[in-house]
Design a protein around this motif. Sequence first.
Motif, mmCIF file in Angstrom:
data_model
loop_
_atom_site.group_PDB
_atom_site.id
_atom_site.type_symbol
_atom_site.label_atom_id
_atom_site.label_comp_id
_atom_site.label_asym_id
_atom_site.label_seq_id
_atom_site.Cartn_x
_atom_site.Cartn_y
_atom_site.Cartn_z
ATOM 1 N N ASP A 119 10.331 39.831 -1.274
ATOM 2 C CA ASP A 119 9.176 40.643 -0.902
ATOM 3 C C ASP A 119 8.477 39.958 0.263
ATOM 4 O O ASP A 119 7.882 38.892 0.094
ATOM 5 C CB ASP A 119 8.216 40.774 -2.086
ATOM 6 N N PRO A 120 8.555 40.545 1.465
ATOM 7 C CA PRO A 120 7.966 39.863 2.624
ATOM 8 C C PRO A 120 6.436 39.874 2.619
ATOM 9 O O PRO A 120 5.810 39.185 3.421
ATOM 10 C CB PRO A 120 8.525 40.639 3.809
ATOM 11 N N GLY A 121 5.830 40.647 1.732
ATOM 12 C CA GLY A 121 4.369 40.693 1.689
ATOM 13 C C GLY A 121 3.796 41.240 2.990
ATOM 14 O O GLY A 121 4.303 42.211 3.556
ATOM 15 N N LEU A 122 2.748 40.614 3.474
ATOM 16 C CA LEU A 122 2.084 41.071 4.697
ATOM 17 C C LEU A 122 2.577 40.356 5.947
ATOM 18 O O LEU A 122 2.075 40.603 7.041
ATOM 19 C CB LEU A 122 0.572 40.886 4.564
ATOM 20 N N GLN A 123 3.551 39.468 5.792
ATOM 21 C CA GLN A 123 4.049 38.711 6.952
ATOM 22 C C GLN A 123 4.533 39.606 8.082
ATOM 23 O O GLN A 123 4.194 39.364 9.242
ATOM 24 C CB GLN A 123 5.140 37.735 6.494
ATOM 25 N N PRO A 124 5.322 40.679 7.814
ATOM 26 C CA PRO A 124 5.746 41.534 8.936
ATOM 27 C C PRO A 124 4.565 42.174 9.671
ATOM 28 O O PRO A 124 4.573 42.272 10.893
ATOM 29 C CB PRO A 124 6.618 42.590 8.269
ATOM 30 N N GLU A 125 3.540 42.571 8.916
ATOM 31 C CA GLU A 125 2.367 43.178 9.555
ATOM 32 C C GLU A 125 1.632 42.153 10.425
ATOM 33 O O GLU A 125 1.214 42.458 11.540
ATOM 34 C CB GLU A 125 1.418 43.745 8.489
ATOM 35 N N ARG A 126 1.485 40.935 9.925
ATOM 36 C CA ARG A 126 0.827 39.893 10.720
ATOM 37 C C ARG A 126 1.628 39.586 11.980
ATOM 38 O O ARG A 126 1.052 39.385 13.059
ATOM 39 C CB ARG A 126 0.656 38.620 9.887
ATOM 40 N N THR A 127 2.944 39.568 11.856
ATOM 41 C CA THR A 127 3.795 39.304 13.023
ATOM 42 C C THR A 127 3.673 40.432 14.041
ATOM 43 O O THR A 127 3.573 40.190 15.243
ATOM 44 C CB THR A 127 5.255 39.112 12.590
ATOM 45 N N ARG A 128 3.685 41.678 13.569
ATOM 46 C CA ARG A 128 3.511 42.823 14.475
ATOM 47 C C ARG A 128 2.186 42.730 15.213
ATOM 48 O O ARG A 128 2.109 42.929 16.425
ATOM 49 C CB ARG A 128 3.577 44.140 13.692
ATOM 50 N N LEU A 129 1.109 42.419 14.480
ATOM 51 C CA LEU A 129 -0.205 42.302 15.113
ATOM 52 C C LEU A 129 -0.244 41.151 16.111
ATOM 53 O O LEU A 129 -0.856 41.258 17.178
ATOM 54 C CB LEU A 129 -1.284 42.123 14.046
ATOM 55 N N ALA A 130 0.412 40.041 15.793
ATOM 56 C CA ALA A 130 0.453 38.912 16.724
ATOM 57 C C ALA A 130 1.180 39.298 18.004
ATOM 58 O O ALA A 130 0.754 38.925 19.109
ATOM 59 C CB ALA A 130 1.129 37.714 16.059
ATOM 60 N N TRP A 131 2.277 40.036 17.885
ATOM 61 C CA TRP A 131 2.997 40.472 19.078
ATOM 62 C C TRP A 131 2.153 41.443 19.899
ATOM 63 O O TRP A 131 2.172 41.414 21.124
ATOM 64 C CB TRP A 131 4.335 41.109 18.709
ATOM 65 N N ARG A 132 1.394 42.282 19.245
ATOM 66 C CA ARG A 132 0.515 43.205 19.987
ATOM 67 C C ARG A 132 -0.574 42.431 20.730
ATOM 68 O O ARG A 132 -0.886 42.739 21.876
ATOM 69 C CB ARG A 132 -0.095 44.237 19.044
ATOM 70 N N ARG A 133 -1.158 41.423 20.081
ATOM 71 C CA ARG A 133 -2.176 40.607 20.768
ATOM 72 C C ARG A 133 -1.573 39.852 21.936
ATOM 73 O O ARG A 133 -2.187 39.752 23.006
ATOM 74 C CB ARG A 133 -2.807 39.618 19.780
ATOM 75 N N THR A 134 -0.386 39.322 21.744
ATOM 76 C CA THR A 134 0.270 38.587 22.819
ATOM 77 C C THR A 134 0.582 39.512 23.989
ATOM 78 O O THR A 134 0.404 39.145 25.152
ATOM 79 C CB THR A 134 1.557 37.919 22.293
ATOM 80 N N THR A 135 1.037 40.717 23.685
ATOM 81 C CA THR A 135 1.324 41.697 24.732
ATOM 82 C C THR A 135 0.048 42.065 25.492
ATOM 83 O O THR A 135 0.058 42.175 26.716
ATOM 84 C CB THR A 135 1.973 42.957 24.133
ATOM 85 N N LEU A 136 -1.048 42.213 24.761
ATOM 86 C CA LEU A 136 -2.327 42.514 25.409
ATOM 87 C C LEU A 136 -2.747 41.364 26.325
ATOM 88 O O LEU A 136 -3.176 41.587 27.465
ATOM 89 C CB LEU A 136 -3.402 42.793 24.361
ATOM 90 N N SER A 137 -2.616 40.138 25.856
ATOM 91 C CA SER A 137 -2.961 38.976 26.687
ATOM 92 C C SER A 137 -2.079 38.907 27.926
ATOM 93 O O SER A 137 -2.558 38.617 29.031
ATOM 94 C CB SER A 137 -2.795 37.682 25.881
ATOM 95 N N PHE A 138 -0.793 39.156 27.752
ATOM 96 C CA PHE A 138 0.147 39.145 28.872
ATOM 97 C C PHE A 138 -0.251 40.211 29.894
ATOM 98 O O PHE A 138 -0.218 39.974 31.105
ATOM 99 C CB PHE A 138 1.556 39.431 28.332
ATOM 100 N N THR A 139 -0.662 41.377 29.402
ATOM 101 C CA THR A 139 -1.077 42.469 30.286
ATOM 102 C C THR A 139 -2.343 42.092 31.055
ATOM 103 O O THR A 139 -2.452 42.361 32.259
ATOM 104 C CB THR A 139 -1.314 43.748 29.468
ATOM 105 N N VAL A 140 -3.290 41.452 30.381
ATOM 106 C CA VAL A 140 -4.525 41.041 31.053
ATOM 107 C C VAL A 140 -4.225 40.053 32.173
ATOM 108 O O VAL A 140 -4.770 40.162 33.279
ATOM 109 C CB VAL A 140 -5.523 40.441 30.034
ATOM 110 N N VAL A 141 -3.333 39.113 31.926
ATOM 111 C CA VAL A 141 -2.968 38.138 32.967
ATOM 112 C C VAL A 141 -2.311 38.841 34.151
ATOM 113 O O VAL A 141 -2.618 38.544 35.314
ATOM 114 C CB VAL A 141 -2.049 37.046 32.385
#
Length: 106
Positions: A8-30
């Motif tokens: 049972d992966p629990g919430l780990q996949p959701e946290r990973t998805r959100l982290a990738w979205r934040r990273t993508t947003l930061s990359f876009t801002v740069v």
Amino acid sequence: MSTAEPRDPGLQPERTRLAWRRTTLSFTVVAVLAARQVVHHEDVSAGDVVALALSALVWLGFLSVAHRRIGAMAAERPPGAMPLGQAIAATLCALALAAFAVAIVW
């Protein structure tokens, strides 16, 4: 006879998805800040324009890697680790964007 419980992966996949979205947003801002630097610079050189174009290509490459990873994490049984090729591609994109940003500012 062992009856192993499915993982049972629990919430780990959701946290990973959100982290990738934040990273993508930061990359876009740069990338946007790099474009803004070129547009508002008084004497734009050909090197600045080339660095900006390469930054845009690197940004698109990173978006592709992030989109694949976010999609993989949405699966019923998400993979545990990121494939090595995607990890290398994401790292190279980050390093390239940093190098192009330095080239624009310099």
